[in-house]
Design a protein around this motif. Structure first.
Motif, mmCIF file in Angstrom:
data_model
loop_
_atom_site.group_PDB
_atom_site.id
_atom_site.type_symbol
_atom_site.label_atom_id
_atom_site.label_comp_id
_atom_site.label_asym_id
_atom_site.label_seq_id
_atom_site.Cartn_x
_atom_site.Cartn_y
_atom_site.Cartn_z
ATOM 1 N N VAL A 196 0.828 -1.202 0.000
ATOM 2 C CA VAL A 196 0.000 0.000 0.000
ATOM 3 C C VAL A 196 0.863 1.254 0.000
ATOM 4 N N SER A 197 1.804 1.327 0.947
ATOM 5 C CA SER A 197 2.620 2.533 1.070
ATOM 6 C C SER A 197 3.821 2.245 1.950
ATOM 7 N N SER A 198 4.855 3.021 1.774
ATOM 8 C CA SER A 198 5.963 2.988 2.722
ATOM 9 C C SER A 198 5.566 3.778 3.961
ATOM 10 N N CYS A 199 6.226 3.501 5.080
ATOM 11 C CA CYS A 199 5.977 4.241 6.314
ATOM 12 C C CYS A 199 7.311 4.512 6.998
ATOM 13 N N SER A 200 7.278 5.150 8.135
ATOM 14 C CA SER A 200 8.500 5.675 8.748
ATOM 15 C C SER A 200 9.401 4.556 9.246
ATOM 16 N N ASP A 234 -11.019 5.220 7.016
ATOM 17 C CA ASP A 234 -12.364 5.738 6.762
ATOM 18 C C ASP A 234 -12.862 5.078 5.475
ATOM 19 N N PRO A 235 -13.722 4.069 5.576
ATOM 20 C CA PRO A 235 -14.135 3.341 4.364
ATOM 21 C C PRO A 235 -14.958 4.189 3.411
ATOM 22 N N ALA A 236 -15.691 5.175 3.934
ATOM 23 C CA ALA A 236 -16.533 5.996 3.061
ATOM 24 C C ALA A 236 -15.696 6.820 2.089
ATOM 25 N N SER A 237 -14.625 7.406 2.583
ATOM 26 C CA SER A 237 -13.760 8.224 1.722
ATOM 27 C C SER A 237 -12.563 7.451 1.190
ATOM 28 N N LYS A 295 -9.920 6.494 2.799
ATOM 29 C CA LYS A 295 -8.747 7.239 3.265
ATOM 30 C C LYS A 295 -8.147 6.536 4.478
ATOM 31 N N LEU A 296 -6.823 6.386 4.467
ATOM 32 C CA LEU A 296 -6.094 5.735 5.556
ATOM 33 C C LEU A 296 -5.341 6.792 6.349
ATOM 34 N N TYR A 297 -5.469 6.735 7.669
ATOM 35 C CA TYR A 297 -4.757 7.654 8.557
ATOM 36 C C TYR A 297 -3.674 6.879 9.307
ATOM 37 N N PHE A 298 -2.509 7.502 9.495
ATOM 38 C CA PHE A 298 -1.447 6.852 10.264
ATOM 39 C C PHE A 298 -0.442 7.890 10.739
ATOM 40 N N ASN A 299 0.395 7.500 11.703
ATOM 41 C CA ASN A 299 1.440 8.374 12.235
ATOM 42 C C ASN A 299 2.697 8.241 11.382
ATOM 43 N N GLN A 300 3.336 9.385 11.119
ATOM 44 C CA GLN A 300 4.508 9.386 10.245
ATOM 45 C C GLN A 300 5.475 10.479 10.683
ATOM 46 N N ARG A 301 6.757 10.217 10.459
ATOM 47 C CA ARG A 301 7.784 11.234 10.690
ATOM 48 C C ARG A 301 8.756 11.213 9.519
ATOM 49 N N GLU A 302 9.325 12.370 9.223
ATOM 50 C CA GLU A 302 10.218 12.502 8.074
ATOM 51 C C GLU A 302 11.572 11.848 8.326
ATOM 52 N N ASP A 303 12.003 11.870 9.584
ATOM 53 C CA ASP A 303 13.306 11.314 9.929
ATOM 54 C C ASP A 303 13.211 10.770 11.343
ATOM 55 N N VAL A 304 14.188 9.925 11.729
ATOM 56 C CA VAL A 304 14.134 9.313 13.053
ATOM 57 C C VAL A 304 14.315 10.329 14.177
ATOM 58 N N ASN A 305 14.863 11.512 13.874
ATOM 59 C CA ASN A 305 15.015 12.535 14.909
ATOM 60 C C ASN A 305 13.924 13.596 14.842
ATOM 61 N N PHE A 333 6.432 12.547 15.415
ATOM 62 C CA PHE A 333 5.358 12.048 14.568
ATOM 63 C C PHE A 333 4.282 13.111 14.359
ATOM 64 N N SER A 334 3.709 13.092 13.156
ATOM 65 C CA SER A 334 2.471 13.792 12.855
ATOM 66 C C SER A 334 1.505 12.768 12.282
ATOM 67 N N ILE A 335 0.233 13.107 12.265
ATOM 68 C CA ILE A 335 -0.761 12.242 11.643
ATOM 69 C C ILE A 335 -0.949 12.684 10.196
ATOM 70 N N VAL A 336 -0.918 11.724 9.286
ATOM 71 C CA VAL A 336 -1.139 12.008 7.880
ATOM 72 C C VAL A 336 -2.291 11.150 7.373
ATOM 73 N N SER A 337 -2.874 11.566 6.236
ATOM 74 C CA SER A 337 -3.899 10.766 5.576
ATOM 75 C C SER A 337 -3.400 10.370 4.193
ATOM 76 N N LEU A 338 -3.798 9.176 3.768
ATOM 77 C CA LEU A 338 -3.425 8.668 2.456
ATOM 78 C C LEU A 338 -4.694 8.302 1.696
ATOM 79 N N GLN A 339 -4.942 8.991 0.581
ATOM 80 C CA GLN A 339 -6.083 8.651 -0.270
ATOM 81 C C GLN A 339 -5.716 7.400 -1.075
ATOM 82 N N LEU A 340 -6.391 6.284 -0.770
ATOM 83 C CA LEU A 340 -6.001 5.008 -1.355
ATOM 84 C C LEU A 340 -6.246 4.955 -2.862
ATOM 85 N N ASP A 341 -7.204 5.729 -3.352
ATOM 86 C CA ASP A 341 -7.482 5.705 -4.793
ATOM 87 C C ASP A 341 -6.377 6.359 -5.603
#
Length: 672
Positions: free
Chosen positions: A247-251, A261-264, A266-276, A279-287
């Motif tokens: 589906v996607s790479s993650c941190s 959210d099955p209606a939209s 959309k997948l939500y998950f915690n992500q950070r740009e680097d190990v230092n 985390f922020s919460i991001v959304s991924l539109q699966l379509d």
């Protein structure tokens, strides 16, 4: 399933409940299974090996763990546990349950009703009260009916080993969870259907870290490629075919929690740009694969940021846990489809999970048990206060959570080639983080034997005693001994504390830097500490008397130790693998051990002229004069320790060993 009666006790294996004189008795699941086994085989003698095979289901545990379980069971069923009459020891053989056990008849029998007539009357009374309340709420009350539940607690999974991180959804009774046979195994995905046996969804070489069930009978999961590199990816698994698709790479190196959210779509998950980075919460539109940032984490003194999340039943709000520098988790609400500031609610200690119970309430796993938080009133109530519960999530039937039970003890492994092992502690709880003194073989360690984490000192020739810490210990990274053994310094809850043995008390070291991670005593006045106070992890020198700090490094420092001659500092870095050496005279820094993994920041020690570090389920010893040359390797009996210590004379390596580890998934079933 059956019921057994002996003396004043009734054991009900249907509800996993023990009664004494019609009063419910608190008993741990492992002890319940042990007692059930003895009731089923009264007046038979069982060796410890036989108990290991039947009760512990052939999982490898020590005889000491079995002895402790028997001892704890005696405290429950014996009038005087020191002189047992029901559960006796048969010398050189094992144990025998001598009670006169009768199998009780079904609940509708006259005998059972006679024994429980008080409960029947109580149930009738409760039913009348409930009916009266229902009538009032339905016909008299002006406000909407609030949802109140009676909770029934029972196990969901029966697999031996460690089952953890259960998850479900509001439209299904099924549960997906992670499972591994032992602590050393890799975690795989399992599915527990509502009306069948659990079965594996995956059988591969990946280490799974989180999973959730989508409404269309697919499962989304996050996983690592292995536990060394920890490259992360999100995948989707078809329940019928067990086909896994990317589906996607993650941190990297991050446990990634998921919400859908099955209606939209959309997948939500915690992500950070680097190990230092936090985390922020991001959304991924699966379509389309479009990714958007949902939250902005507070990065000041905070490297975890927004690390837990849960999507409300109508998908309008995200409940997010924001990590605080003191170790607490602050709950906040995010409006998914609106541009608005977060609504901050309240903080909890050592939060391991968050989930929506309904449209108004959250269930939160924290240090003291399971809590319910009303998001409208901010009121907090207890759902379960029993110890060792965590990782609560919800499904159609109620709240699924993990009950864990493990014991750890400290053992010494001989540095010589004789393979000798010495037991240092003997507890059915957890003893961890051994730290030997520099001048003799006195040992400081942590234990939760009293129910709370506490420091203990075991003198070289004496019994352990507590070094009572004045605050609740939320997290601790390490302890450092003074060379003369007169005091220790510890990094606790992000702060520096000193314990002077002549004064027998802890003292907070006031410092002008925050969020301390690691500490080492440089000399009688100065500490070497790591902190991210400058924005990233660096090493600082802190004066213990004045609290003033001085930045020492510019290129990173996460854990560190001063050499015996005080000329060098050996250090690891938060974002790079390897062990580095810093010359305090010239300021030069160079890599001395490239293959020290980035996650092994606390798995190495300098002792006199030697370097000790964890490698291949053992400890390797190398001379500091020639670190690149391989040295002696000490086997740790097939374990990879999270930390270790060395005695002053370098004759023993001390590690904390898991002796008995199990975790089962249980359900708090809601009944109106």
């Amino acid at each position: 399933m059956s019921r057994f009666v002996f003396g004043e006790f009734l054991l009900d294996s249907t509800s996993f409940t023990l009664y004494r004189n019609n009063e419910k008795v608190a008993i741990e699941p492992k002890l319940f299974r042990l007692l059930l086994h003895f009731c089923q085989h009264a007046n038979q003698v069982f060796s410890r090996e036989a108990l290991m095979a039947s009760v512990w289901e052939e999982r490898i545990v020590s005889f000491a763990a079995i002895n402790r379980a028997v001892s704890e069971l005696r405290k429950i069923i014996e009038e005087d546990p020191s002189t047992p009459k029901l559960l006796i020891t048969v010398s050189k053989v094992g144990y025998k349950f001598t009670a006169c056990v009768e199998q009780a008849k079904l609940p509708e029998s006259k005998e059972y009703l006679a024994v429980n007539h008080k409960y029947i009357a109580l149930i009738v009374g409760v039913m009348l009260i409930v009916l009266s309340c229902a009538y009032w709420l339905t016909f008299k009350a002006d406000k909407p009916i609030s949802t109140q539940f009676v909770w029934q607690d029972f196990p969901v999974t029966t697999k031996k080993g460690i089952s953890f991180k259960p998850n479900g959804n509001f439209v299904s009774d099924d549960i997906v969870f992670l499972h591994k046979e032992t602590d050393d195994d890799i975690a795989q995905l399992w599915l527990q259907p509502a009306d069948g046996e659990a079965f594996p969804l995956t059988e591969d070489e990946y280490y799974y870290t989180f999973a959730m069930i989508a409404a269309d009978n697919t499962v989304f999961a996050s996983r690592f490629n292995n536990l060394v590199q920890r490259d992360c990816e999100i995948v989707k698994i078809d329940r019928a075919s067990k086909e896994v698709s990317f589906v996607s790479s993650c941190s990297r190196r991050a446990v990634t929690n998921l919400e859908l959210d099955p209606a939209s779509n959309k997948l939500y998950f915690n992500q950070r740009e680097d190990v230092n980075q936090p985390f922020s919460i991001v959304s991924l539109q699966l379509d389309t694969g479009r990714k958007q940032q949902v939250t902005m984490a507070n990065s000041k003194g905070n490297l975890r940021g927004d690390y837990l999340l849960s999507l409300s039943p109508n998908a309008s709000k995200l409940a997010v846990v924001e990590y605080q520098s003191n170790g607490d988790g602050l709950v906040k609400l995010i409006e998914v489809n609106k541009v608005a500031q977060p609504n901050y609610l309240t903080g909890f200690k050592s939060v391991s999970s968050i989930a929506w119970l309904d449209h108004e309430r959250l269930v939160i796993s924290e240090k003291s048990g399971l809590k319910v938080l009303n998001v409208k009133t901010s009121e907090v109530s207890d759902l379960s206060t029993q110890p060792y519960v965590s990782q609560a999530k919800t499904n159609k039937r109620g709240v699924v959570y993990v009950y864990s039970n493990n014991s750890q003890n400290i053992y010494n492994h001989s540095v010589n080639d004789n393979g000798e092992i010495q037991a240092i502690t003997d507890t059915r709880h957890r003893t961890v983080l051994p730290f030997y003194a520099s001048h003799n073989n006195d040992l400081v360690f942590l234990s939760n034997d009293s129910g709370e984490w506490q420091f203990y000192l075991k003198p070289e020739y004496g019994k352990p005693h507590a070094l009572l810490f004045p605050e609740t210990i939320k997290h601790i990274n390490n302890i450092s001994w003074a060379n003369d053994g007169s005091f220790i310094v510890a990094s606790v809850n992000g702060l520096l504390y000193k314990y002077h043995f002549s004064q027998t008390r802890w003292q907070l070291i006031q410092s002008d830097i925050n969020n301390v991670h690691f500490v080492d005593i440089k000399d009688s006045e100065t500490l070497l500490v790591s902190s991210d106070d400058s924005g990233d992890w660096q090493l600082w020198l802190v004066n213990m008397r004045t609290g003033k700090s001085e930045l020492l490094t510019k290129f990173g420092g996460y854990s560190a130790q001063v050499s015996a001659d005080k000329r060098y500092i050996y250090l690891t870095k938060y974002t790079k693998s390897g062990l580095y050496k810093l010359d305090l005279t010239t300021g030069s820094e160079y890599l001395v051990l490239p293959d020290l993994d980035i996650t092994y920041w606390n798995r190495w020690h300098i002792k006199n002229s030697n370097l000790y570090f964890v490698k291949d389920k053992g400890i390797e010893i190398r001379s500091l004069e020639n670190v690149v040359k391989k040295g002696k390797w000490i086997s740790l009996d097939n374990i990879v320790p999270s930390s270790f210590s060395i005695t002053a004379d370098e004759s023993w390596v001390s590690v904390s060993r898991v002796e008995d580890s199990s975790a089962e998934i249980r359900l708090l079933n809601k009944r109106q």
